[in-house]
Each structure stands twice: as C-alpha cells, then as structure tokens.
Write a protein that holds these residues in place. Structure first.
Motif, PDB file in Angstrom:
ATOM      1  N   VAL A  64       2.712   1.613  -3.425  1.00 56.99           N
ATOM      2  CA  VAL A  64       1.858   2.139  -4.494  1.00 56.99           C
ATOM      3  C   VAL A  64       1.535   3.611  -4.247  1.00 56.99           C
ATOM      4  CG1 VAL A  64      -0.399   1.920  -5.611  1.00 56.99           C
ATOM      5  CG2 VAL A  64       0.902  -0.118  -5.055  1.00 56.99           C
ATOM      6  N   ALA A  65       1.262   3.975  -2.983  1.00 56.38           N
ATOM      7  CA  ALA A  65       0.906   5.372  -2.675  1.00 56.38           C
ATOM      8  C   ALA A  65       2.052   6.325  -2.967  1.00 56.38           C
ATOM      9  CB  ALA A  65       0.496   5.487  -1.209  1.00 56.38           C
TER      10      ALA A  65
ATOM     11  N   ARG B 125       3.758   4.912  -7.123  1.00 55.97           N
ATOM     12  CA  ARG B 125       2.831   4.859  -8.263  1.00 55.97           C
ATOM     13  C   ARG B 125       1.499   5.518  -7.888  1.00 55.97           C
ATOM     14  NH1 ARG B 125       4.050   0.156 -11.854  1.00 55.97           N
ATOM     15  NH2 ARG B 125       2.452   1.254 -12.995  1.00 55.97           N
ATOM     16  N   PRO B 126       1.517   6.757  -7.440  1.00 54.39           N
ATOM     17  CA  PRO B 126       0.279   7.368  -6.915  1.00 54.39           C
ATOM     18  C   PRO B 126      -0.852   7.496  -7.936  1.00 54.39           C
ATOM     19  CG  PRO B 126       1.994   9.019  -7.166  1.00 54.39           C
ATOM     20  CD  PRO B 126       2.631   7.691  -7.426  1.00 54.39           C
TER      21      PRO B 126
ATOM     22  N   LEU C 175      -4.588  -1.057  -6.317  1.00 60.43           N
ATOM     23  CA  LEU C 175      -5.131  -1.474  -5.026  1.00 60.43           C
ATOM     24  C   LEU C 175      -6.658  -1.417  -5.046  1.00 60.43           C
ATOM     25  CD1 LEU C 175      -2.641  -0.072  -2.412  1.00 60.43           C
ATOM     26  CD2 LEU C 175      -3.288  -2.423  -2.772  1.00 60.43           C
TER      27      LEU C 175
ATOM     28  N   ASP D 263       0.837  -1.202   0.000  1.00 61.28           N
ATOM     29  CA  ASP D 263       0.000   0.000   0.000  1.00 61.28           C
ATOM     30  C   ASP D 263       0.871   1.250   0.000  1.00 61.28           C
ATOM     31  OD1 ASP D 263      -2.566   1.537   0.455  1.00 61.28           O
ATOM     32  OD2 ASP D 263      -1.476   2.035   2.308  1.00 61.28           O
TER      33      ASP D 263
ATOM     34  N   TYR E 279      -2.887   4.225  -8.077  1.00 59.01           N
ATOM     35  CA  TYR E 279      -3.297   3.671  -6.789  1.00 59.01           C
ATOM     36  C   TYR E 279      -4.657   2.970  -6.878  1.00 59.01           C
ATOM     37  CZ  TYR E 279      -3.955   3.263  -1.770  1.00 59.01           C
ATOM     38  OH  TYR E 279      -4.148   2.771  -0.510  1.00 59.01           O
TER      39      TYR E 279
END
Length: 192
Positions: free
Chosen positions: A7-8, A11-12, A19, A4, A15
């Motif tokens: 990704v935040a 790779r925002p 996810l 989490d 997201y």
C-alpha cells in the motif's frame, strides 16, 4: 508487513483508508485466529494419540514429527488432515507475500529516479530478508529428508529455526536507522 509495503509503494494516496486502524485490527485478528486454530488442532491431535515408546522427546521443545515417532498408533489420517490445513494456511500467507512483492517490484522498477527506487527498495528489503530467513530455516527444519535426520542435527536445526530469525530480526530492521549505519561505518573504518 507485505501489505503495508504494498500500500505504501503502490497506493500511497490511499494509505490512510486502506490501512486504517480497523483494517489493522482485522488483519491482526485473522493472523492470531488462524494461528490459534492451527495450534489447537495440533494440540488436540497430539493429546489424542497413544504413546508406546515413552514420553521423552529428544528435543528442547516438543515438535510434532518427534511426538509422532513415539506413537504406537499407525492411524495418521488425523495428522495428515491437520498437515493439509496447516499447509494451506502457510501457502496462502506465502502466496500473499510473494504477490505483494511482485506488485511492489513492478511499481518500483517503473520509478524514473534512481533515488526513488533506492528509497522504495530500502523500505522493502528488510522485511523480505526476515521473511526469507524464516522460510529458509523453516524449510530446513521441516522438509529435510529422513535420511539426514539424527538427534544432534535435529536439535541444531530446531535451535537455528527457533532462535536465529527472531534474534536477527531487530538487527535487520535497524539497518535502516541512520545512526546505526553511521556507527557501523565508523567501526569498519576504525578496523582498517
């Protein structure tokens, strides 16, 4: 949590797709399934070994090393196989967390603004603190040399391993809460 955070931070813009609720359900099912498999293997093995030295374990819960001490069977091949499976599961999770945080720290250190780096680090550090506390107490509980083993020390280590990480977990995560930080500052200023 590590994924989490990865990704935040790394790779925002993706997201929501990386996810999604389906991905979260799959990750939770994988964690629960591997934990259930591990528990079933250990339970089946525990019930299959003959006990010669009674069935009283000097702990408040039954741990596998203490049960194996009560066994009269010297055939530990099954337990070695199960320990290998457990070790692979643990190392796989640990390596996933480590690799996620290596990527996160690389991305955070490339952020040009000090405020951006601080915000990203404050997002990751609570999870890293909880994982470090859990891993370090687990290592103390299971990897201590047999020469240091005594019934009282084993009980203390087991309590620390089983109680401290879950008890401290809410406190560590709540330190990101602004109201709690303000209350702690007021208390610390009031004591001076």
């Amino acid at each position: 949590m590590a994924y989490d955070r990865y990704v935040a931070i790394c790779r925002p813009l993706h997201y929501g797709t990386l996810l999604s609720s389906r991905a979260c359900v799959q990750m939770a099912a994988g964690a629960w399934g591997s934990s259930l498999l591990n528990a079933l293997l250990h339970t089946a093995n525990t019930f299959s070994i003959p006990l010669c030295q009674g069935n009283a374990v000097g702990q408040f819960f039954c741990e596998i090393p203490h049960i194996l001490k009560l066994s009269c069977s010297h055939s530990c091949l099954q337990e070695v196989g199960i320990v290998v499976i457990t070790t692979c599961l643990i190392l796989g999770c640990f390596m996933f967390i480590v690799l996620s945080y290596v990527q996160i720290f690389r991305a955070v250190l490339r952020i040009p603004s000090e405020q951006g780096r601080h915000k990203a680090f404050s997002m990751c550090l609570p999870h890293l603190a909880v994982v470090s506390l859990f891993v370090s107490t687990g290592m103390c509980a299971y990897l201590k040399p047999p020469s240091l083993s005594s019934p009282s020390l084993d009980v203390v280590v087991a309590v620390v391993y089983a109680v401290v990480p879950p008890a401290v977990n809410p406190l560590i995560y709540s330190l990101r809460n602004k109201e709690l930080k303000d209350a702690l500052r007021k208390v610390s200023v009031g004591q001076k």
